[in-house]
Structures are given as C-alpha cells and as structure tokens.
Scaffold this active site. Structure first.
Site, PDB file in Angstrom:
ATOM      1  N   GLU A  79     -20.102  33.633   4.175  1.00  0.00           N
ATOM      2  CA  GLU A  79     -20.460  32.546   5.104  1.00  0.00           C
ATOM      3  C   GLU A  79     -19.406  32.331   6.174  1.00  0.00           C
ATOM      4  OE1 GLU A  79     -20.966  32.471   1.895  1.00  0.00           O
ATOM      5  OE2 GLU A  79     -22.762  31.329   1.346  1.00  0.00           O
TER       6      GLU A  79
ATOM      7  N   GLU B 134     -24.621  31.919  -4.929  1.00  0.00           N
ATOM      8  CA  GLU B 134     -24.688  30.517  -5.391  1.00  0.00           C
ATOM      9  C   GLU B 134     -25.804  30.342  -6.429  1.00  0.00           C
ATOM     10  OE1 GLU B 134     -24.658  29.093  -1.269  1.00  0.00           O
ATOM     11  OE2 GLU B 134     -22.979  27.810  -1.818  1.00  0.00           O
TER      12      GLU B 134
HETATM   13  C1  HSC Z   1     -25.744  31.573   3.237  1.00  0.00           C
HETATM   14  O1  HSC Z   1     -26.138  32.183   2.291  1.00  0.00           O
HETATM   15  C2  HSC Z   1     -25.411  30.116   3.238  1.00  0.00           C
HETATM   16  C3  HSC Z   1     -25.475  29.546   1.862  1.00  0.00           C
HETATM   17  O2  HSC Z   1     -24.207  29.111   1.456  1.00  0.00           O
HETATM   18  C4  HSC Z   1     -26.467  28.437   1.743  1.00  0.00           C
HETATM   19  C5  HSC Z   1     -26.417  27.373   2.816  1.00  0.00           C
HETATM   20  C6  HSC Z   1     -27.341  26.258   2.524  1.00  0.00           C
HETATM   21  C7  HSC Z   1     -28.149  25.864   3.688  1.00  0.00           C
HETATM   22  C8  HSC Z   1     -29.311  26.766   3.923  1.00  0.00           C
HETATM   23  C9  HSC Z   1     -30.264  26.226   4.842  1.00  0.00           C
HETATM   24  C10 HSC Z   1     -31.318  27.214   5.266  1.00  0.00           C
HETATM   25  N1  HSC Z   1     -30.795  36.357   6.469  1.00  0.00           N
HETATM   26  O3  HSC Z   1     -27.425  44.521   7.587  1.00  0.00           O
HETATM   27  P1  HSC Z   1     -28.695  45.271   7.464  1.00  0.00           P
HETATM   28  C11 HSC Z   1     -31.496  41.232   7.807  1.00  0.00           C
HETATM   29  S1  HSC Z   1     -25.495  32.374   4.727  1.00  0.00           S
HETATM   30  C12 HSC Z   1     -31.694  36.890   7.297  1.00  0.00           C
HETATM   31  O4  HSC Z   1     -29.122  46.134   8.583  1.00  0.00           O
HETATM   32  P2  HSC Z   1     -27.564  46.765   5.281  1.00  0.00           P
HETATM   33  C13 HSC Z   1     -30.785  41.927   8.948  1.00  0.00           C
HETATM   34  O5  HSC Z   1     -30.753  41.126  10.103  1.00  0.00           O
HETATM   35  C14 HSC Z   1     -25.892  34.049   4.380  1.00  0.00           C
HETATM   36  N2  HSC Z   1     -31.746  38.207   7.569  1.00  0.00           N
HETATM   37  O6  HSC Z   1     -28.748  46.116   6.102  1.00  0.00           O
HETATM   38  C15 HSC Z   1     -31.628  43.169   9.093  1.00  0.00           C
HETATM   39  O7  HSC Z   1     -32.796  42.786   9.784  1.00  0.00           O
HETATM   40  P3  HSC Z   1     -33.514  43.763  10.830  1.00  0.00           P
HETATM   41  C16 HSC Z   1     -24.774  34.730   3.717  1.00  0.00           C
HETATM   42  C17 HSC Z   1     -30.837  38.992   6.984  1.00  0.00           C
HETATM   43  O8  HSC Z   1     -28.202  47.438   4.152  1.00  0.00           O
HETATM   44  C18 HSC Z   1     -32.036  43.496   7.656  1.00  0.00           C
HETATM   45  O9  HSC Z   1     -31.869  42.276   6.935  1.00  0.00           O
HETATM   46  N3  HSC Z   1     -25.084  36.137   3.579  1.00  0.00           N
HETATM   47  C19 HSC Z   1     -29.866  38.496   6.121  1.00  0.00           C
HETATM   48  O10 HSC Z   1     -26.654  47.527   6.181  1.00  0.00           O
HETATM   49  C20 HSC Z   1     -31.189  44.561   7.022  1.00  0.00           C
HETATM   50  O11 HSC Z   1     -29.821  44.185   7.159  1.00  0.00           O
HETATM   51  C21 HSC Z   1     -24.640  37.070   4.444  1.00  0.00           C
HETATM   52  O12 HSC Z   1     -23.887  36.806   5.333  1.00  0.00           O
HETATM   53  C22 HSC Z   1     -29.872  37.110   5.845  1.00  0.00           C
HETATM   54  N4  HSC Z   1     -28.988  36.552   5.000  1.00  0.00           N
HETATM   55  O13 HSC Z   1     -26.708  45.526   4.770  1.00  0.00           O
HETATM   56  C23 HSC Z   1     -25.118  38.451   4.187  1.00  0.00           C
HETATM   57  N5  HSC Z   1     -29.091  39.526   5.691  1.00  0.00           N
HETATM   58  O14 HSC Z   1     -34.002  44.923   9.996  1.00  0.00           O
HETATM   59  C24 HSC Z   1     -25.562  39.057   5.477  1.00  0.00           C
HETATM   60  C25 HSC Z   1     -29.579  40.630   6.282  1.00  0.00           C
HETATM   61  O15 HSC Z   1     -34.593  42.934  11.409  1.00  0.00           O
HETATM   62  N6  HSC Z   1     -26.122  40.371   5.289  1.00  0.00           N
HETATM   63  N7  HSC Z   1     -30.633  40.312   7.052  1.00  0.00           N
HETATM   64  O16 HSC Z   1     -32.456  44.152  11.814  1.00  0.00           O
HETATM   65  C26 HSC Z   1     -25.367  41.480   5.115  1.00  0.00           C
HETATM   66  O17 HSC Z   1     -24.151  41.445   4.998  1.00  0.00           O
HETATM   67  C27 HSC Z   1     -26.071  42.798   5.127  1.00  0.00           C
HETATM   68  O18 HSC Z   1     -27.303  42.618   5.759  1.00  0.00           O
HETATM   69  C28 HSC Z   1     -26.321  43.390   3.707  1.00  0.00           C
HETATM   70  C29 HSC Z   1     -27.253  44.631   3.848  1.00  0.00           C
HETATM   71  C30 HSC Z   1     -24.997  43.808   3.093  1.00  0.00           C
HETATM   72  C31 HSC Z   1     -27.023  42.410   2.835  1.00  0.00           C
END
Ligand code: HSC
Ligand code: NAD
Length: 727
Positions: free
Chosen positions: A125, A105
């Site tokens: 999301e 975004e």
């Molecule tokens: C979002 O973006 C909503 C928006 O539309 C905005 C909404 C507005 C309102 C906002 C109000 C606040 N956050 O997977 P890994 C951590 S929703 C926090 O092992 P990889 C993960 O827990 C988000 N932590 O690595 C882990 O921590 P640990 C949409 C996050 O290399 C560490 O990072 N995005 C995090 O295998 C490593 O992760 C997603 O859904 C996050 N967003 O994969 C993406 N993302 O070490 C979610 C990761 O303590 N993430 N962590 O265990 C992924 O798909 C995968 O983590 C990656 C990396 C592909 C980025």
C-alpha cells in the site's frame, strides 16, 4: 465473485474469484462476507477455508475503485476481516500466488495460514500512497513484532513464503495441493479453542527500547521519503498499535488512511501504477500492437563493450538465466570488464541469498568473455554498448550484419544517436532497434525501446519482452535525438546552468529540485554522470572546441543563448565525481560527498564580471518552474511529434529512468495537476524575460490543449495532429 462450496462433510471452501488477480472489489468483499456468514450459520460446517481462483489468493483491494471512494466511507473490507476473525469456526487461508495488501489482511483475519512455497505476501500500500487500511497495521505488529512490521509496511516489499514462515506470518509451507492441505488442517483444528489464534486479541510483543525503535524508524523513512507522506503515516499507524487498544488503533488507521487518500499523493502513485501497466501494452500508429506481434525467444545474447553500461547489461542478462557472450576490444579492457561483471554477479548473489532466493540464477558458467566477433555467430540478440561515436557504432553494426545469423536482433544502447543511420549499414534494418538502458543497468528499471523507421513489429515485441524478462519496464518510443528521456533532460539542464549565470549557486538549484522530491538535483547528477560526456557531444555538434566558427560570441549560438560554463569546467579537468571536482568538490577522485566549492564561487563571479552579468537573487519558485516547466514543455512537443505515444509513456520514463518522485506522478501528470493554463502562463512569463531561450517558448501543443479547455490527460493524444507522426 466468491464461490462457496463444501469439501467433504464439514469444511466450507470460499474461493475468491475476480480475474486476473482476485482484486477485492466491493462485490467480492460482499460475497466473501456472505460466505463466512453462511458457514457460521450452518451447523454442519465445522471449519472454513478461504482461497483464490487461478492460483492467486488476492492482490488486495481493487485499486481502480479508490478514485470513487468517499473519504468518510467505512471500509467494508475491514469489517469483513473482523467478521472472519470473529467466526466461531476455524478459518484457514490457503495462499497461492500472492496475498498482497487487502489480500494479506483477509489472511490475517483467518485463524491459520498455509502458503505455497512460491507464494508472496506483503503490504505494498505504501507504494500506492496509502497504508493497509483493513486493520493490517494493527494485526501485523501483533503477529510478527514491531521491527519486522515496520520493515514490511514502510517498504511495501513482497516476501516469499520461506521468509514469511520465518517471520511468523504463515504457519506452514506446502509444495503442492495448497487448498487440499488447508482443508485437512481445517478439519484437524475444528473444535479447538480459537482465542489464541485471533491476532487482534494478542498484545504487541514488548521491547525495552520500543520508543527508540519507532523514532529511529521515523527518522529513516523521512530521510528516504523525499516528501512522500505514506511511509511516515504507516509508522504513525504502527505506533498506534503499540500505544492503543486494538479498536482505537483501528480508528487511527482509518483516520490516517482518509488523510492519505485525500492528499493527492495517493492519486499520483496510483496513476503511476496503472501507467506502468499501460506502457507495456504498446501500439504503433499502423495498428500493430503487443496483441498481434509476437516476440521471439532469446536464449543466447551478446554484449559488445563492457564499460559502465555493458557490465550492468551483462549482469542483467545472466540474472535472467540467458547464455551471454561478452565482447571487448582488447585484452586489458576484457580483463577489467570480466572483473567488474564478476563482482556485480557476486553482489547480486549475496542479495539473493539474503532474501532467500536461489543464487544459481547468477551462475557465471553461462557467461563467455571474448575478443572474437566469431563467437557471436549463433547469438539470438546483440546489445552494442561501445563509446557514443556514430562512426564506431556503424563499423560494429556492419560487422554484426555479416557475422550474426540472419534472424539475430541487433540492438544499440546509444543515448541519443539516430537508430536509422545505424540500421542503414546492416542488411536487416528491420531487426535493428534501440535498447536504451539506464545506469547502473543491472539496477535501473527503465528500458527505453527506440523504434527506427524500418524496425519490424517482431523486433519491437522481442525488445519489449526482453525488458520484462530482465524485470524492467520497457517503454516504446520514436527515433529522434535523445529520444524521450534525454531530449527532455536537455532543456532542464540548460535552465539549471543559465540559473547559475544569473546568480544561483549549484547547491541552491539542487536543493530546490531535491526539495521537490528528486533524488538528485541537476548538478549532482551531472557530476555523477561525468561532465566530459556532454562536452564530447557539444564538441561533436560544433557548439564548442575546434569546430566552433572563429568569432562566435561566447554566450550565443545561432542567436540562441548558450552557456560555455560547463565547457570551461571541462577545460580545467573538472569532470565531476571521477575527477574529485566538477560543480562540487569531492573528498577525492571518485568520492561521493558533494561539498560546495569556494573555487567555483570565485569562478562564477569572475565569469559574470567578464560577461557583464549582474547577479540577482532567484527564488526557489523560479528555479523549480524554469527547470521543470522547460522539461515538461519539451514533453508536450514530444507528444505532438508522436515520439511518445501517450503522456503515461513519458511519466514512466521519468519515474524509472530519471528519479522523478512517484508521489508527483511524472512530469506530464504533474502538469495536469498544477493545471495546463498555469504551466503555459509561467512559460510565457519566462520566455518573455528570456526571448533568446527557445526552449522556454511554450509548445504549440500545450497552447492548443489550453485553448481546448485543458482536457484530462487521457484525452491529450486524441488532439495530436496525425500527419506530424514520426513514430
Ligand atoms: C489495498 O489492498 C488496500 C487495503 O489495505 C485495503 C484498503 C481498504 C479500503 C478499500 C476500499 C476499496 N486492483 O501487474 P500485472 C491489475 S491496495 C486492481 O500486469 P503481474 C493490473 O492493473 C492494493 N487491479 O500482473 C493489470 O490489469 P490490466 C494493494 C489490479 O502478474 C492486471 O491486474 N495491492 C490490482 O505482473 C495484471 O496485473 C497491490 O498493490 C489491484 N489490486 O503482477 C498489488 N493488482 O491487465 C498490486 C493488479 O488491465 N498488484 N491489477 O493491465 C501487483 O503488484 C501486481 O499486479 C501483481 C501481479 C504482483 C499482483
Ligand atoms: P564506456 O566508455 O564506459 O564503455 C565503452 C566500452 O566499449 C569500453 O569498455 C570500450 O573498451 C568498449 N569498446 C570500444 N570500442 C569497442 C570495440 N570496437 N569493440 C568492443 N568494445 C569496444 O561507455 P558507457 O558509458 O558504457 O556507454 C556505452 C554506450 O551506452 C554509449 O553509447 C552511451 O551513450 C550509452 N549510455 C551510457 C549511459 C551512461 O550513463 N554511461 C547511459 C545510457 C546509455
């Protein structure tokens, strides 16, 4: 949080900084907004580049902060995205690694987007039970059109830079120096009019059949969602982009986001996200963990047995670029196995071609088919997938122990058998481990890793690392009959069959369970897996067949209630889908459409009459509670026995191995949501009504947790009595 620097005379670079994935916490968002404002106010700055530290743009909003988000909060991220777009100076996103969710975004707020060839973008999301809520549902359709936006936003799939370029999400791909190239572009475009580059000002590309496209998409996602709300809400938000001006569409997006955030499903799906990551960080009671044990590299692996499971395992290994030796017992089976693996690899290659990935990772040249155990001499790891027969497995492991190099890891794909008994016939029991794949093994994400009494930390680390290499989720569990997944499945299936005896039809039970969100109810699942599998196991245990003591009552085994219904079906050759009949009738042997079978209704009536059972009406609530709470009850016992080290392990196993609906967070999360006292009281009620079903008697551990005031799920294991450890 976001570093601001100057690159050359006229370009400001804002680098998002929040290891490991540059999640957009409020501090990061605030720093980003300050950077943009600073650049805007500085007359010497002519253009801006936004990039991320450590080779990643951003994985989106910080998911950990969602639980503290007030539904009425106005997302600061959305305001920052607008701020970027409103900037008087061109802003270029330099995308490396990932730009996901809020990360994408931010990039869509920029006026230009350059990505590294290996970068991935997407809106995941929906998989977290929410929708893109920083104006993503309003900008993406304006940029790439409705059909493509529907696909990306409702599936959450990531796309590689090449596909993103084709779709029009990014403007350019580079092979190296992404940020430098973005700085060059920023300098080049400074001074050019920005109006045409502001996505919010664009109309959504019109299509003559827009209404039809949206309604078809709605029907499709509803069919697939199985009760998940977020895909449908994503469509509503996209519909708003079509029907409303940008600002009103944004309001609609916020309203839907607030609704989802408060729905409970978002909480469950976010729990599942973190549970998946938690299980990778395994720890043994001895203190040994992923931090201290090191995995050994696996370059060459062997698979023994190319049946249902072996062929999928081979495919997974080849896809992971390993050298693979595939071994069968005779030429006929080897030829059948070779053909099956070849066609699976072709299917995988065509899938990869469609998504723009290189197909050479399915290279069959890395694969050797053989009947000769001698070919296993130099492999680093063997996975045995022969029939579920202890004597045969022992014979194979004895052979492996003499043929393979001493440091080779020996894995068994057994569904339930004792790992220690298998390991005992080898000279290196510490290198023996259970690697329980799920069918189809090249598709299913779960790998249950079973540690035997002697299994070494290195062997565990290697099996867990193998799971990651195969793009699966490994969950480490202890050794007992059925391990975690199948041990919990047994009381669930048992209840389903008892419910038939009491008056239900298979489709009534399946509908109740599918209505809860499972992809398949217990009877469709049993028909798919083959009823003969369980029959063979029950005969082996002496519950039926020639080993059963003469005079044993038909519906009782050692004072416990027993149902011979599935045995009777097998005696009639009704093995399920493969036979064209089982609990349902199929159009032909191997057919997939399950039709209710009048023969079965008659059979059930006669059976009830023979055994003096008066059929009664069983409501959906009782069906669901008896099936699910029996399964959950076993889960509590598994925690008490320390076969699973945390409730998250059980939940991940059920989500990835058994189709438990993600929006219900897994069986143990579900129990915590409905409340432990409720689960306990229902089990008490059913066990009083059926005192001859031990699996309905509440687990002492569940009782203990209730007595302790039902502590939160993350505290449960601290209440497990340590000496009972079997891990
Ligand atoms: C979002 O973006 C909503 C928006 O539309 C905005 C909404 C507005 C309102 C906002 C109000 C606040 N956050 O997977 P890994 C951590 S929703 C926090 O092992 P990889 C993960 O827990 C988000 N932590 O690595 C882990 O921590 P640990 C949409 C996050 O290399 C560490 O990072 N995005 C995090 O295998 C490593 O992760 C997603 O859904 C996050 N967003 O994969 C993406 N993302 O070490 C979610 C990761 O303590 N993430 N962590 O265990 C992924 O798909 C995968 O983590 C990656 C990396 C592909 C980025
Ligand atoms: P299967 O009957 O489809 O295949 C077994 C294969 O092993 C056959 O092709 C057979 O020819 C081969 N085989 C038998 N003896 C052999 C020998 N001495 N040397 C080499 N090959 C030999 O069985 P499956 O369903 O693939 O199950 C294999 C194992 O995986 C079992 O332990 C089973 O419990 C387990 N498992 C099965 C599933 C499932 O859904 N089918 C799921 C998880 C685990």
């Amino acid at each position: 949080m976001a570093q601001y620097r100057r690159a050359g005379a006229a370009v400001a670079v804002i680098r998002l900084h929040n290891a490991p994935v540059n999640a957009l916490s409020s501090a990061v968002v605030q720093a980003l907004a300050q950077g943009v404002k600073k650049a805007d106010l500085d007359p010497s700055v002519k253009a801006v580049v936004i990039c991320g530290a450590n080779g990643k743009f951003s994985a989106g909003a910080d998911i950990r902060t969602f639980s503290s988000l007030q539904p009425r909060d106005r997302p600061a991220l959305a305001e920052t995205v607008s701020l970027i777009e409103r900037s008087q100076k061109p802003v270029v996103a330099a995308i490396e690694g990932v730009a996901l969710g809020g990360g994408l975004e931010v990039a869509l707020g920029c006026h230009y987007r350059i990505a590294h060839a290996q970068a991935r973008v997407g809106f995941p999301e929906v998989l977290l039970g929410i929708l893109p809520a920083a104006e993503g549902t309003q900008r993406l359709p304006r940029l790439i059109g409705i059909p493509a936006a529907l696909d990306l936003i409702t599936t959450g799939r990531h796309v590689l830079a090449a596909e993103a370029l084709k779709l029009g999400i990014i403007d350019e791909i580079v092979k190296e120096n992404t940020v430098e190239r973005a700085i060059e572009l920023a300098s080049k475009v400074s001074g050019q009019p920005l109006g045409p580059r502001k996505i919010s000002l664009k109309p959504v590309p019109d299509l003559p059949d827009m209404e039809a496209i949206l309604s078809e998409a709605l029907v499709k996602v509803k069919r697939k969602a199985r009760g998940r709300l977020s895909p449908e809400m994503c469509i509503q938000a996209i519909k708003a982009a079509v029907q409303l001006p940008f600002a009103e569409g944004v309001e609609k997006e916020r309203e839907l986001f607030r609704f989802l955030l408060g729905s409970g499903q978002a909480k469950a799906q976010q729990y599942a996200f973190f549970a998946e990551r938690a299980v990778e960080k395994w720890t043994m009671p001895s203190g040994t963990s992923w931090k201290t044990a090191s995995a050994q590299p696996i370059r060459k692996a062997a698979v023994i047995g190319l049946g249902t499971m072996g062929r999928g395992i081979v495919t997974s290994l080849v896809k992971a670029k390993m050298l693979v030796v595939a071994l069968e017992q005779d030429q006929k089976q080897l030829d059948i196995g070779r053909e099956a693996v070849t066609s699976l690899l072709q299917w995988e290659a065509s899938k990869m071609q469609q998504s723009g990935q290189s197909q050479d990772i399915c290279d069959p040249a890395r694969l050797q088919f053989t009947l000769d155990f001698g070919a296993l001499r130099d492999v680093d790891l063997v996975i045995e997938a022969v029939f579920e027969d202890m004597a045969l497995k022992k014979e194979i492991f004895r052979k492996l122990s003499t043929i393979c190099k001493p440091e080779a890891f020996l894995c068994t794909n057994t569904s339930a058998l004792d790992i220690d008994e298998i390991a005992a016939v080898t000279s290196h029991p510490h290198q023996v481990i259970g690697t329980h794949f799920f069918s189809p093994a090249h598709v299913m994400k779960l790998l249950e890793v079973i540690r035997g009494h002697h299994t070494s930390p290195t062997t565990i680390a290697t099996a867990m690392s193998l799971a990651k290499t195969l793009n699966k989720v490994g969950v480490l569990v202890g050794n007992c009959f059925g391990f975690v997944g199948n041990r919990m499945m047994a009381p669930y299936v048992e209840q389903a069959i008892f419910l038939l005896e009491e008056g239900c039809k298979p489709e009534e039970v399946d509908q109740a369970v599918e209505g809860f969100g499972f992809h398949m109810g217990p009877f469709r699942m049993l028909d798919l897996a083959g009823l003969d599998v369980g029959w063979r196991s029950r005969k082996g245990q002496g519950l039926t067949g020639p080993k059963l003591a003469p005079g044993t009552p038909a519906r009782q085994r050692e004072s416990r209630r027993y149902s011979p219904l599935p045995d009777f079906l097998c005696e009639q050759g009704r093995y399920g889908q493969k036979a064209g009949k089982g609990w349902y009738l199929y159009e032909k042997p191997g057919g997939r459409t399950a039709n209710p079978d009048p023969w079965l209704y008659n059979f059930l009536s006669e059976y009830r009459e023979t055994h003096g059972i008066k059929a009664r009406f069983v409501d959906q609530e009782e069906i669901l509670e008896r099936c699910l709470y029996a399964l959950i009850n076993e889960g509590f016992q598994i925690l008490a026995d320390r076969i699973a080290s945390a409730p998250e392990d059980i939940d991940v196993i059920y989500i990835y191995g058994y189709g438990w609906p993600t929006h219900r967070g897994g069986p143990m999360f579900h129990a915590s949501t409905v409340g432990l006292p409720h689960v306990l009281s229902r089990l008490q009620k059913y066990s009083e009504a059926h005192p001859d079903i031990p699996k309905l008697q509440p687990s002492p551990f569940l009782k203990k947790l209730v007595a302790l005031g039902s502590p939160p799920l993350r505290e449960w294991v601290s209440h497990v009595r340590q000496p009972s450890s079997k891990l």
